[in-house]
Scaffold this motif. Sequence first.
Motif, PDB file in Angstrom:
ATOM      1  N   VAL A  76       0.860  -1.174   0.000  1.00  0.00           N
ATOM      2  CA  VAL A  76       0.000   0.000   0.000  1.00  0.00           C
ATOM      3  C   VAL A  76       0.898   1.224   0.000  1.00  0.00           C
ATOM      4  CG1 VAL A  76      -0.223  -0.075   2.521  1.00  0.00           C
ATOM      5  CG2 VAL A  76      -1.845   1.259   1.173  1.00  0.00           C
ATOM      6  N   GLY A  77       0.535   2.220  -0.808  1.00  0.00           N
ATOM      7  CA  GLY A  77       1.337   3.426  -0.923  1.00  0.00           C
ATOM      8  C   GLY A  77       0.590   4.663  -0.459  1.00  0.00           C
ATOM      9  N   LEU A  78       1.313   5.565   0.183  1.00  0.00           N
ATOM     10  CA  LEU A  78       0.837   6.906   0.524  1.00  0.00           C
ATOM     11  C   LEU A  78       1.722   7.872  -0.240  1.00  0.00           C
ATOM     12  CD1 LEU A  78      -0.912   8.822   2.362  1.00  0.00           C
ATOM     13  CD2 LEU A  78       0.993   8.705   4.011  1.00  0.00           C
ATOM     14  N   ALA A 136      -9.735  12.450   8.543  1.00  0.00           N
ATOM     15  CA  ALA A 136      -8.849  11.827   7.550  1.00  0.00           C
ATOM     16  C   ALA A 136      -7.754  12.839   7.216  1.00  0.00           C
ATOM     17  CB  ALA A 136      -9.631  11.425   6.314  1.00  0.00           C
ATOM     18  N   THR A 137      -6.659  12.757   7.944  1.00  0.00           N
ATOM     19  CA  THR A 137      -5.577  13.741   7.831  1.00  0.00           C
ATOM     20  C   THR A 137      -4.256  13.018   7.613  1.00  0.00           C
ATOM     21  OG1 THR A 137      -5.149  13.744  10.211  1.00  0.00           O
ATOM     22  CG2 THR A 137      -6.777  15.318   9.394  1.00  0.00           C
ATOM     23  N   THR A 138      -3.283  13.781   7.125  1.00  0.00           N
ATOM     24  CA  THR A 138      -1.931  13.251   7.018  1.00  0.00           C
ATOM     25  C   THR A 138      -0.929  14.396   7.084  1.00  0.00           C
ATOM     26  OG1 THR A 138      -0.502  11.740   5.773  1.00  0.00           O
ATOM     27  CG2 THR A 138      -1.754  13.322   4.487  1.00  0.00           C
ATOM     28  N   ARG A 139       0.230  14.101   7.641  1.00  0.00           N
ATOM     29  CA  ARG A 139       1.362  15.030   7.650  1.00  0.00           C
ATOM     30  C   ARG A 139       2.614  14.204   7.430  1.00  0.00           C
ATOM     31  NH1 ARG A 139       3.541  19.956   9.423  1.00  0.00           N
ATOM     32  NH2 ARG A 139       5.552  19.751  10.509  1.00  0.00           N
ATOM     33  N   VAL A 140       3.364  14.577   6.396  1.00  0.00           N
ATOM     34  CA  VAL A 140       4.575  13.861   6.013  1.00  0.00           C
ATOM     35  C   VAL A 140       5.707  14.871   5.890  1.00  0.00           C
ATOM     36  CG1 VAL A 140       5.692  12.431   4.252  1.00  0.00           C
ATOM     37  CG2 VAL A 140       3.250  12.110   4.760  1.00  0.00           C
ATOM     38  N   VAL A 141       6.844  14.586   6.516  1.00  0.00           N
ATOM     39  CA  VAL A 141       8.030  15.442   6.419  1.00  0.00           C
ATOM     40  C   VAL A 141       9.204  14.557   6.008  1.00  0.00           C
ATOM     41  CG1 VAL A 141       9.516  17.103   7.586  1.00  0.00           C
ATOM     42  CG2 VAL A 141       7.102  16.895   8.273  1.00  0.00           C
ATOM     43  N   VAL A 142       9.861  14.921   4.893  1.00  0.00           N
ATOM     44  CA  VAL A 142      10.964  14.106   4.382  1.00  0.00           C
ATOM     45  C   VAL A 142      12.145  14.982   4.008  1.00  0.00           C
ATOM     46  CG1 VAL A 142       9.457  12.288   3.486  1.00  0.00           C
ATOM     47  CG2 VAL A 142      10.136  14.175   1.988  1.00  0.00           C
ATOM     48  N   LEU A 171       5.879  11.426  10.383  1.00  0.00           N
ATOM     49  CA  LEU A 171       4.674  10.888   9.760  1.00  0.00           C
ATOM     50  C   LEU A 171       3.566  10.853  10.801  1.00  0.00           C
ATOM     51  CD1 LEU A 171       3.081   9.505   7.467  1.00  0.00           C
ATOM     52  CD2 LEU A 171       3.951   7.319   8.325  1.00  0.00           C
ATOM     53  N   ASP A 172       2.459  11.506  10.489  1.00  0.00           N
ATOM     54  CA  ASP A 172       1.246  11.446  11.308  1.00  0.00           C
ATOM     55  C   ASP A 172       0.088  11.247  10.330  1.00  0.00           C
ATOM     56  OD1 ASP A 172      -0.764  11.598  13.159  1.00  0.00           O
ATOM     57  OD2 ASP A 172      -0.518  13.744  13.581  1.00  0.00           O
ATOM     58  N   ASP A 173      -0.315  10.000  10.146  1.00  0.00           N
ATOM     59  CA  ASP A 173      -1.256   9.678   9.076  1.00  0.00           C
ATOM     60  C   ASP A 173      -2.497   8.972   9.604  1.00  0.00           C
ATOM     61  OD1 ASP A 173      -1.936   9.281   6.115  1.00  0.00           O
ATOM     62  OD2 ASP A 173      -2.086   7.254   6.948  1.00  0.00           O
ATOM     63  N   HIS A 174      -3.658   9.443   9.118  1.00  0.00           N
ATOM     64  CA  HIS A 174      -4.933   8.793   9.410  1.00  0.00           C
ATOM     65  C   HIS A 174      -5.694   8.455   8.123  1.00  0.00           C
ATOM     66  CE1 HIS A 174      -4.449   9.788  13.681  1.00  0.00           C
ATOM     67  NE2 HIS A 174      -3.932  10.914  13.234  1.00  0.00           N
TER      68      HIS A 174
END
Length: 257
Positions: free
Chosen positions: A57-59, A151-157, A207-210
């Motif tokens: 599964v990909g985000l 339904a939220t997401t926060r991604v830091v890379v 990563l904080d993903d819902h």
Amino acid sequence: MEPEPITATPPPLRGRAVLRQSWRDLTFLHWRVEADVVAPLLPPGTRPDVNDGTSWVGLVPFRMVDAGAARGPGIPWLGTFPETNVRLYSVDEQGRRAVVFLTLEAARLPFVLGSRAALALPYTWARMRVTELGDVVTYSSRRRWPGPRDATTRVVVRPGEPLAPGDALADFLTARWALHTRAFGRTLHLPNAHEPWPLRTAELLELDDHLLAACGLPGVATRPPDSVLFSRGVRTTFDSPVDARAPRPGTGGATGA
């Protein structure tokens, strides 16, 4: 039928191009998942694609840029916005590999409504932002319509070094030259084509993903992803959709699972 080979370059489009868009500043987060977990989430006539014993599964958060019809320029404002998708990996009865989107969070309501109406794609309207400060890229998204609002997401890379061509797992996860979707009572196969992905390694800082849980995959995003990649992006063209039951060119009309 056995899945078609995975290639880093797409097969030629054979129909009438219907859409062009650029995907920019993408992060690919992927987790291993058991095939029997994701199978119920796929459209009829498709099954999970498997690599190294599992499906995935990909985000994927990114910036959509200048989306528009195949003929004519892209639409600067309406066709340019942040987007985040949750996707699975599928094979149809003809062996064609593709992705299946469980959600496509997008910041332009007219694009969301048009895509839902045209191909029943699961676009949702979200408040989104993509920022880059120094060598760090941050993506944030909160769904607005339809729910759930959590339904939220926060991604830091932090993007890293270029990835050498020929990485088998990276090709499996990113060299996908179609999508499968259920629309108008049929499972459709919608091909696309673009230049090979210019992939880079990446370090996941936060990563904080819902979103994955909202898509029916609870618990997946609570563990570290099994693959983290980054790309500055490509310009892609979509072909006309065909019924997923239609044979691949050159197969002589054979069918079967």
